[in-house]
Design an enzyme around this catalytic site. Sequence first.
Site, PDB file in Angstrom:
ATOM      1  N   GLY A 181       0.838  -1.209   0.000  1.00  0.00           N
ATOM      2  CA  GLY A 181       0.000   0.000   0.000  1.00  0.00           C
ATOM      3  C   GLY A 181       0.866   1.250   0.000  1.00  0.00           C
ATOM      4  O   GLY A 181       1.851   1.324   0.728  1.00  0.00           O
ATOM      5  N   ARG A 222       1.185  -5.211  -5.137  1.00  0.00           N
ATOM      6  CA  ARG A 222       1.341  -6.346  -4.216  1.00  0.00           C
ATOM      7  C   ARG A 222       1.539  -7.547  -5.140  1.00  0.00           C
ATOM      8  O   ARG A 222       0.580  -8.035  -5.732  1.00  0.00           O
ATOM      9  CB  ARG A 222       0.102  -6.534  -3.358  1.00  0.00           C
ATOM     10  CG  ARG A 222      -0.262  -5.299  -2.505  1.00  0.00           C
ATOM     11  CD  ARG A 222      -1.392  -5.647  -1.549  1.00  0.00           C
ATOM     12  NE  ARG A 222      -2.094  -4.475  -1.061  1.00  0.00           N
ATOM     13  CZ  ARG A 222      -1.712  -3.729  -0.029  1.00  0.00           C
ATOM     14  NH1 ARG A 222      -0.629  -4.019   0.621  1.00  0.00           N
ATOM     15  NH2 ARG A 222      -2.428  -2.682   0.360  1.00  0.00           N
ATOM     16  N   SER A 223       2.770  -7.993  -5.281  1.00  0.00           N
ATOM     17  CA  SER A 223       3.089  -9.004  -6.296  1.00  0.00           C
ATOM     18  C   SER A 223       2.888 -10.430  -5.781  1.00  0.00           C
ATOM     19  O   SER A 223       3.565 -10.856  -4.843  1.00  0.00           O
ATOM     20  CB  SER A 223       4.529  -8.820  -6.776  1.00  0.00           C
ATOM     21  OG  SER A 223       4.869  -9.835  -7.689  1.00  0.00           O
ATOM     22  N   ASP A 266       5.282  -4.590   6.194  1.00  0.00           N
ATOM     23  CA  ASP A 266       5.659  -5.937   6.627  1.00  0.00           C
ATOM     24  C   ASP A 266       5.858  -6.927   5.462  1.00  0.00           C
ATOM     25  O   ASP A 266       6.891  -7.580   5.348  1.00  0.00           O
ATOM     26  CB  ASP A 266       4.536  -6.397   7.582  1.00  0.00           C
ATOM     27  CG  ASP A 266       4.769  -7.768   8.134  1.00  0.00           C
ATOM     28  OD1 ASP A 266       5.514  -7.870   9.114  1.00  0.00           O
ATOM     29  OD2 ASP A 266       4.226  -8.733   7.570  1.00  0.00           O
ATOM     30  N   THR A 273       4.402   2.814   5.423  1.00  0.00           N
ATOM     31  CA  THR A 273       3.013   2.345   5.550  1.00  0.00           C
ATOM     32  C   THR A 273       2.255   3.270   6.496  1.00  0.00           C
ATOM     33  O   THR A 273       2.811   3.693   7.517  1.00  0.00           O
ATOM     34  CB  THR A 273       2.939   0.893   6.091  1.00  0.00           C
ATOM     35  OG1 THR A 273       1.598   0.623   6.521  1.00  0.00           O
ATOM     36  CG2 THR A 273       3.864   0.628   7.267  1.00  0.00           C
ATOM     37  N   ASP A 329      -0.019   2.325   8.367  1.00  0.00           N
ATOM     38  CA  ASP A 329      -0.546   1.525   9.481  1.00  0.00           C
ATOM     39  C   ASP A 329       0.251   1.645  10.797  1.00  0.00           C
ATOM     40  O   ASP A 329      -0.278   1.344  11.862  1.00  0.00           O
ATOM     41  CB  ASP A 329      -0.606   0.044   9.089  1.00  0.00           C
ATOM     42  CG  ASP A 329      -1.542  -0.203   7.919  1.00  0.00           C
ATOM     43  OD1 ASP A 329      -2.398   0.662   7.656  1.00  0.00           O
ATOM     44  OD2 ASP A 329      -1.408  -1.260   7.268  1.00  0.00           O
ATOM     45  N   ASP A 335       2.451  -0.367  11.829  1.00  0.00           N
ATOM     46  CA  ASP A 335       2.322  -1.713  12.415  1.00  0.00           C
ATOM     47  C   ASP A 335       3.629  -2.496  12.462  1.00  0.00           C
ATOM     48  O   ASP A 335       3.606  -3.715  12.572  1.00  0.00           O
ATOM     49  CB  ASP A 335       1.274  -2.514  11.616  1.00  0.00           C
ATOM     50  CG  ASP A 335       1.626  -2.633  10.141  1.00  0.00           C
ATOM     51  OD1 ASP A 335       2.546  -1.942   9.679  1.00  0.00           O
ATOM     52  OD2 ASP A 335       0.960  -3.425   9.447  1.00  0.00           O
ATOM     53  N   MET A 340      -8.421   2.959   8.718  1.00  0.00           N
ATOM     54  CA  MET A 340      -7.573   1.837   8.277  1.00  0.00           C
ATOM     55  C   MET A 340      -6.575   1.446   9.361  1.00  0.00           C
ATOM     56  O   MET A 340      -6.579   1.992  10.466  1.00  0.00           O
ATOM     57  CB  MET A 340      -6.837   2.224   7.002  1.00  0.00           C
ATOM     58  CG  MET A 340      -7.682   2.130   5.758  1.00  0.00           C
ATOM     59  SD  MET A 340      -6.674   2.448   4.304  1.00  0.00           S
ATOM     60  CE  MET A 340      -7.783   1.882   3.015  1.00  0.00           C
ATOM     61  N   GLY A 341      -5.700   0.516   9.011  1.00  0.00           N
ATOM     62  CA  GLY A 341      -4.654   0.083   9.943  1.00  0.00           C
ATOM     63  C   GLY A 341      -4.434  -1.413   9.916  1.00  0.00           C
ATOM     64  O   GLY A 341      -3.615  -1.930  10.663  1.00  0.00           O
ATOM     65  N   ARG A 342      -5.239  -2.094   9.102  1.00  0.00           N
ATOM     66  CA  ARG A 342      -5.167  -3.565   9.024  1.00  0.00           C
ATOM     67  C   ARG A 342      -5.328  -4.179  10.416  1.00  0.00           C
ATOM     68  O   ARG A 342      -6.363  -3.966  11.027  1.00  0.00           O
ATOM     69  CB  ARG A 342      -3.831  -3.992   8.388  1.00  0.00           C
ATOM     70  CG  ARG A 342      -3.922  -5.318   7.661  1.00  0.00           C
ATOM     71  CD  ARG A 342      -2.585  -5.651   7.040  1.00  0.00           C
ATOM     72  NE  ARG A 342      -2.290  -4.854   5.885  1.00  0.00           N
ATOM     73  CZ  ARG A 342      -2.629  -5.183   4.643  1.00  0.00           C
ATOM     74  NH1 ARG A 342      -3.275  -6.279   4.416  1.00  0.00           N
ATOM     75  NH2 ARG A 342      -2.298  -4.426   3.633  1.00  0.00           N
ATOM     76  N   HIS A 374     -23.851  14.836  20.824  1.00  0.00           N
ATOM     77  CA  HIS A 374     -23.258  14.147  19.670  1.00  0.00           C
ATOM     78  C   HIS A 374     -21.990  13.430  20.127  1.00  0.00           C
ATOM     79  O   HIS A 374     -21.373  13.818  21.122  1.00  0.00           O
ATOM     80  CB  HIS A 374     -22.950  15.122  18.531  1.00  0.00           C
ATOM     81  CG  HIS A 374     -21.743  15.959  18.792  1.00  0.00           C
ATOM     82  ND1 HIS A 374     -21.786  17.096  19.555  1.00  0.00           N
ATOM     83  CD2 HIS A 374     -20.460  15.805  18.405  1.00  0.00           C
ATOM     84  CE1 HIS A 374     -20.581  17.616  19.620  1.00  0.00           C
ATOM     85  NE2 HIS A 374     -19.750  16.858  18.930  1.00  0.00           N
ATOM     86  N   ILE A 383      -8.986   7.789   1.366  1.00  0.00           N
ATOM     87  CA  ILE A 383      -8.664   9.191   1.681  1.00  0.00           C
ATOM     88  C   ILE A 383      -7.439   9.228   2.590  1.00  0.00           C
ATOM     89  O   ILE A 383      -6.577  10.093   2.476  1.00  0.00           O
ATOM     90  CB  ILE A 383      -9.880   9.852   2.388  1.00  0.00           C
ATOM     91  CG1 ILE A 383     -10.947  10.179   1.370  1.00  0.00           C
ATOM     92  CG2 ILE A 383      -9.476  11.087   3.169  1.00  0.00           C
ATOM     93  CD1 ILE A 383     -12.233  10.682   1.972  1.00  0.00           C
TER      94      ILE A 383
END
Length: 320
Positions: free
Chosen positions: A11, A72-73, A103, A125, A127, A129, A169-171, A215, A251
């Site tokens: 990504g 991503r191969s 990773d 990344t 993420d 992570d 996101m963040g996996r 809210h 985004i």
Amino acid sequence: MKRIAVLTSGGDAPGMNAAIRAVVRGALYHKIQVYGIERGYEGLINGEIKEMNVSSVSDILQRGGTMLKTARSKRFMTPEGFQRAMDMLENFEIEGLVVIGGDGSFRGGLELTKAGITVMGLPGTIDNDLAYTDFTIGFDTAVNTVLSAIGNIRDTSSAHERSTVIEVMGRHCGDIALYAGLTGGAESILIPEEPVDINAICRKLIQGRNRGKLHNIIIRAEGVEISSQELAQVITDRTGMETKVVVLGYIQRGGSPTAGDRILASRMGYKAIELLMEDSTSKAIGVCGSEIISYDLETALNMTGKHNKSLMELADMLSI
Ligand code: F6P
């Protein structure tokens, strides 16, 4: 080392271009020939390899995405694909490879290392992570993008007296949710590293409402088991509050990198060149406090346990 190459893989993340620039300019400054490989390991297999010069990386520092493209191969994971990649590196007489990615990309780099190629991994990344480094390139920008979205959503949420579940996101990692939630004043943050207590979340929303809070913003990391839709439904059913879902999606991966990410990318990219000049073995480059550090690539990949529990506790305390 006389000839190296750089690729981006997995990504994309804001700051990848700044990292490419640092690698290319750093190498050229020290009279090292440098090649850019397009589309990550996929492009390496296809021989999409071009020599870079000083102008190749002009006007990219401030851009999101990656000028080298990314992929991503799956083919790289096959014995035939891997062999073709090795043949390409040999044909182009590439002695060192800088891999900018997460990773999975580092694991590809580890396979190349075992086959005799020196690989420098730069953590690119959103993420955050990778346990061996405090921060990854792109994370700060992604958090700021989420923060800006929280601000907008809060305006409309407040106007309509609604609650909103914002999915980020963040996996498998909750850092984007945690950092954006803490800095955006979210009422609740759900991350995969910690068990979800729906009763506690609803109790807090009801307590807030009883104090006049009309809210709420609930940040849910995508890796959390309960889905955003399910969560919104449970909140509506138990509290009676109208609850919407916003999935921020890609985004978060775009946009101009923050100053923090540009600095990180520039420092890490240049560190890769320094290590290659020293004839170092394969390394994963990271940051610890304010210091740029490096670990043996395999050791770095085996590190775990980065979750910042105290930050989660702080967010929880401050959002009563
Ligand atoms: O790793 C970055 C990331 O954006 C994750 O947060 C997300 O889970 C994944 O990539 C999405 O991947 P894709 O680009 O294949 O949709």
